[in-house]
Design a protein around this motif. Structure first.
Motif, mmCIF file in Angstrom:
data_model
loop_
_atom_site.group_PDB
_atom_site.id
_atom_site.type_symbol
_atom_site.label_atom_id
_atom_site.label_comp_id
_atom_site.label_asym_id
_atom_site.label_seq_id
_atom_site.Cartn_x
_atom_site.Cartn_y
_atom_site.Cartn_z
ATOM 1 N N ALA A 92 4.354 15.386 13.227
ATOM 2 C CA ALA A 92 4.902 14.573 14.308
ATOM 3 C C ALA A 92 4.924 13.085 13.975
ATOM 4 O O ALA A 92 5.758 12.349 14.490
ATOM 5 N N ASP A 93 4.012 12.618 13.124
ATOM 6 C CA ASP A 93 3.965 11.191 12.834
ATOM 7 C C ASP A 93 4.829 10.784 11.647
ATOM 8 O O ASP A 93 4.896 9.619 11.285
ATOM 9 N N ILE A 94 5.530 11.722 11.027
ATOM 10 C CA ILE A 94 6.411 11.421 9.906
ATOM 11 C C ILE A 94 7.839 11.388 10.432
ATOM 12 O O ILE A 94 8.257 12.269 11.178
ATOM 13 N N SER A 95 8.577 10.344 10.053
ATOM 14 C CA SER A 95 9.924 10.201 10.596
ATOM 15 C C SER A 95 10.899 9.649 9.556
ATOM 16 O O SER A 95 10.485 9.085 8.546
ATOM 17 N N LEU A 96 12.175 9.825 9.836
ATOM 18 C CA LEU A 96 13.243 9.172 9.087
ATOM 19 C C LEU A 96 13.761 8.055 9.978
ATOM 20 O O LEU A 96 14.287 8.309 11.064
ATOM 21 N N ASP A 97 13.574 6.819 9.541
ATOM 22 C CA ASP A 97 14.001 5.659 10.311
ATOM 23 C C ASP A 97 15.225 5.034 9.655
ATOM 24 O O ASP A 97 15.285 4.955 8.414
ATOM 25 N N THR A 133 14.791 5.424 5.814
ATOM 26 C CA THR A 133 13.494 5.199 5.192
ATOM 27 C C THR A 133 12.560 6.298 5.670
ATOM 28 O O THR A 133 12.479 6.567 6.877
ATOM 29 N N VAL A 134 11.854 6.942 4.731
ATOM 30 C CA VAL A 134 10.865 7.949 5.101
ATOM 31 C C VAL A 134 9.601 7.208 5.523
ATOM 32 O O VAL A 134 9.038 6.437 4.758
ATOM 33 N N ASN A 135 9.182 7.429 6.747
ATOM 34 C CA ASN A 135 7.985 6.788 7.280
ATOM 35 C C ASN A 135 6.876 7.840 7.331
ATOM 36 O O ASN A 135 6.866 8.703 8.196
ATOM 37 N N ASN A 136 5.965 7.769 6.341
ATOM 38 C CA ASN A 136 4.842 8.701 6.263
ATOM 39 C C ASN A 136 3.545 7.895 6.305
ATOM 40 O O ASN A 136 3.129 7.324 5.297
ATOM 41 N N PRO A 137 2.884 7.831 7.463
ATOM 42 C CA PRO A 137 1.651 7.055 7.570
ATOM 43 C C PRO A 137 0.561 7.500 6.595
ATOM 44 O O PRO A 137 -0.337 6.727 6.284
ATOM 45 N N ARG A 138 0.639 8.722 6.087
ATOM 46 C CA ARG A 138 -0.370 9.202 5.145
ATOM 47 C C ARG A 138 -0.323 8.439 3.817
ATOM 48 O O ARG A 138 -1.254 8.503 3.033
ATOM 49 N N TRP A 139 0.770 7.734 3.545
ATOM 50 C CA TRP A 139 0.869 6.975 2.300
ATOM 51 C C TRP A 139 0.052 5.688 2.349
ATOM 52 O O TRP A 139 -0.249 5.114 1.309
ATOM 53 N N ASP A 161 1.599 13.659 -0.487
ATOM 54 C CA ASP A 161 1.100 12.735 0.522
ATOM 55 C C ASP A 161 0.186 11.690 -0.084
ATOM 56 O O ASP A 161 0.091 10.576 0.414
ATOM 57 N N ASN A 162 -0.530 12.027 -1.142
ATOM 58 C CA ASN A 162 -1.319 11.039 -1.868
ATOM 59 C C ASN A 162 -0.448 10.515 -3.001
ATOM 60 O O ASN A 162 -0.677 10.779 -4.173
ATOM 61 N N TRP A 163 0.581 9.794 -2.642
ATOM 62 C CA TRP A 163 1.652 9.423 -3.570
ATOM 63 C C TRP A 163 1.166 8.673 -4.794
ATOM 64 O O TRP A 163 1.739 8.810 -5.863
ATOM 65 N N GLY A 164 0.128 7.889 -4.697
ATOM 66 C CA GLY A 164 -0.371 7.141 -5.846
ATOM 67 C C GLY A 164 -1.201 7.982 -6.800
ATOM 68 O O GLY A 164 -1.470 7.568 -7.922
ATOM 69 N N GLY A 165 -1.608 9.156 -6.367
ATOM 70 C CA GLY A 165 -2.406 10.044 -7.207
ATOM 71 C C GLY A 165 -1.739 11.387 -7.376
ATOM 72 O O GLY A 165 -2.413 12.387 -7.586
ATOM 73 N N SER A 166 -0.410 11.408 -7.262
ATOM 74 C CA SER A 166 0.301 12.683 -7.241
ATOM 75 C C SER A 166 1.322 12.783 -8.364
ATOM 76 O O SER A 166 2.055 11.833 -8.634
ATOM 77 N N ASP A 167 1.356 13.932 -9.003
ATOM 78 C CA ASP A 167 2.458 14.264 -9.903
ATOM 79 C C ASP A 167 3.453 15.055 -9.081
ATOM 80 O O ASP A 167 3.104 16.082 -8.499
ATOM 81 N N ASP A 168 4.674 14.579 -9.026
ATOM 82 C CA ASP A 168 5.680 15.183 -8.160
ATOM 83 C C ASP A 168 7.050 14.961 -8.792
ATOM 84 O O ASP A 168 7.137 14.819 -10.013
ATOM 85 N N SER A 169 8.098 14.906 -8.007
ATOM 86 C CA SER A 169 9.441 14.748 -8.579
ATOM 87 C C SER A 169 9.599 13.443 -9.347
ATOM 88 O O SER A 169 10.389 13.369 -10.278
ATOM 89 N N ASP A 185 0.776 -1.235 0.000
ATOM 90 C CA ASP A 185 0.000 0.000 0.000
ATOM 91 C C ASP A 185 0.807 1.284 0.000
ATOM 92 O O ASP A 185 0.249 2.354 0.117
ATOM 93 N N ARG A 186 2.132 1.240 -0.096
ATOM 94 C CA ARG A 186 2.905 2.485 -0.086
ATOM 95 C C ARG A 186 4.306 2.257 -0.643
ATOM 96 O O ARG A 186 4.809 1.140 -0.670
ATOM 97 N N PRO A 187 4.958 3.342 -1.046
ATOM 98 C CA PRO A 187 6.309 3.217 -1.594
ATOM 99 C C PRO A 187 7.336 3.081 -0.474
ATOM 100 O O PRO A 187 7.046 3.351 0.683
ATOM 101 N N THR A 188 8.529 2.659 -0.846
ATOM 102 C CA THR A 188 9.652 2.705 0.073
ATOM 103 C C THR A 188 10.540 3.838 -0.415
ATOM 104 O O THR A 188 11.185 3.727 -1.461
#
Length: 141
Positions: free
Chosen positions: A133-138, A49-55, A94-102, A33-36
């Motif tokens: 606060a819920d986004i982190s670099l792990d 690893t970017v940990n973004n629960p919104r993905w 944040d909506n990585w599957g529906g986003s045009d970005d880099s 359900d999300r990218p790495t």
């Protein structure tokens, strides 16, 4: 961000900055359900690893891994890592599957960044200050 980020000329878009100048970025093709999204900071402090629960659950048709030398997925070369050039950033939605970005347009120039989003207006139940606060670099395994 407002400016000449390809495809968005003159339009305001909001994206999350993942890679700073000198950082290396990689996005592995999604499993589930999300990218790495991986980042190697310019200071050489490791790989994270970017940990973004919104993905989670934000799957769409734009599930591209990357990165080529210009930071995009479309021109991907043999290497999966791309170093962010001076005066540029690597961004993702944040909506990585529906986003045009880099992954679609490559690096964003510093001159195209016009501000920092600190308030969410809609949807109304989410109105208020944006929290990170819920986004982190792990540390990457």
């Amino acid at each position: 961000m407002r400016g000449s980020f390809a495809g968005f000329e003159g339009s305001a878009v909001i994206k999350r900055v993942i890679g700073l100048p000198g950082d290396s970025v990689s996005v592995e093709t999604p499993q589930g359900d999300r990218p790495t999204v991986l980042v190697r900071p310019a200071d050489g402090s490791g790989t994270f690893t970017v940990n973004n629960p919104r993905w989670r659950g934000r799957v769409g048709t734009r599930v591209l891994g990357c990165c080529s030398s210009d930071g995009s997925a479309g021109k991907r070369s043999q290497t999966r890592w791309s170093t962010v050039p001076d005066d540029s950033y690597w961004v993702i939605g944040d909506n990585w599957g529906g986003s045009d970005d880099s992954r679609t347009y490559g690096f964003m120039k510093t001159s195209d960044i016009r501000g920092v989003a600190i308030w969410r207006l809609t949807p109304l139940p989410s109105f208020g200050l944006l929290e990170n606060a819920d986004i982190s670099l792990d540390p990457a395994p």
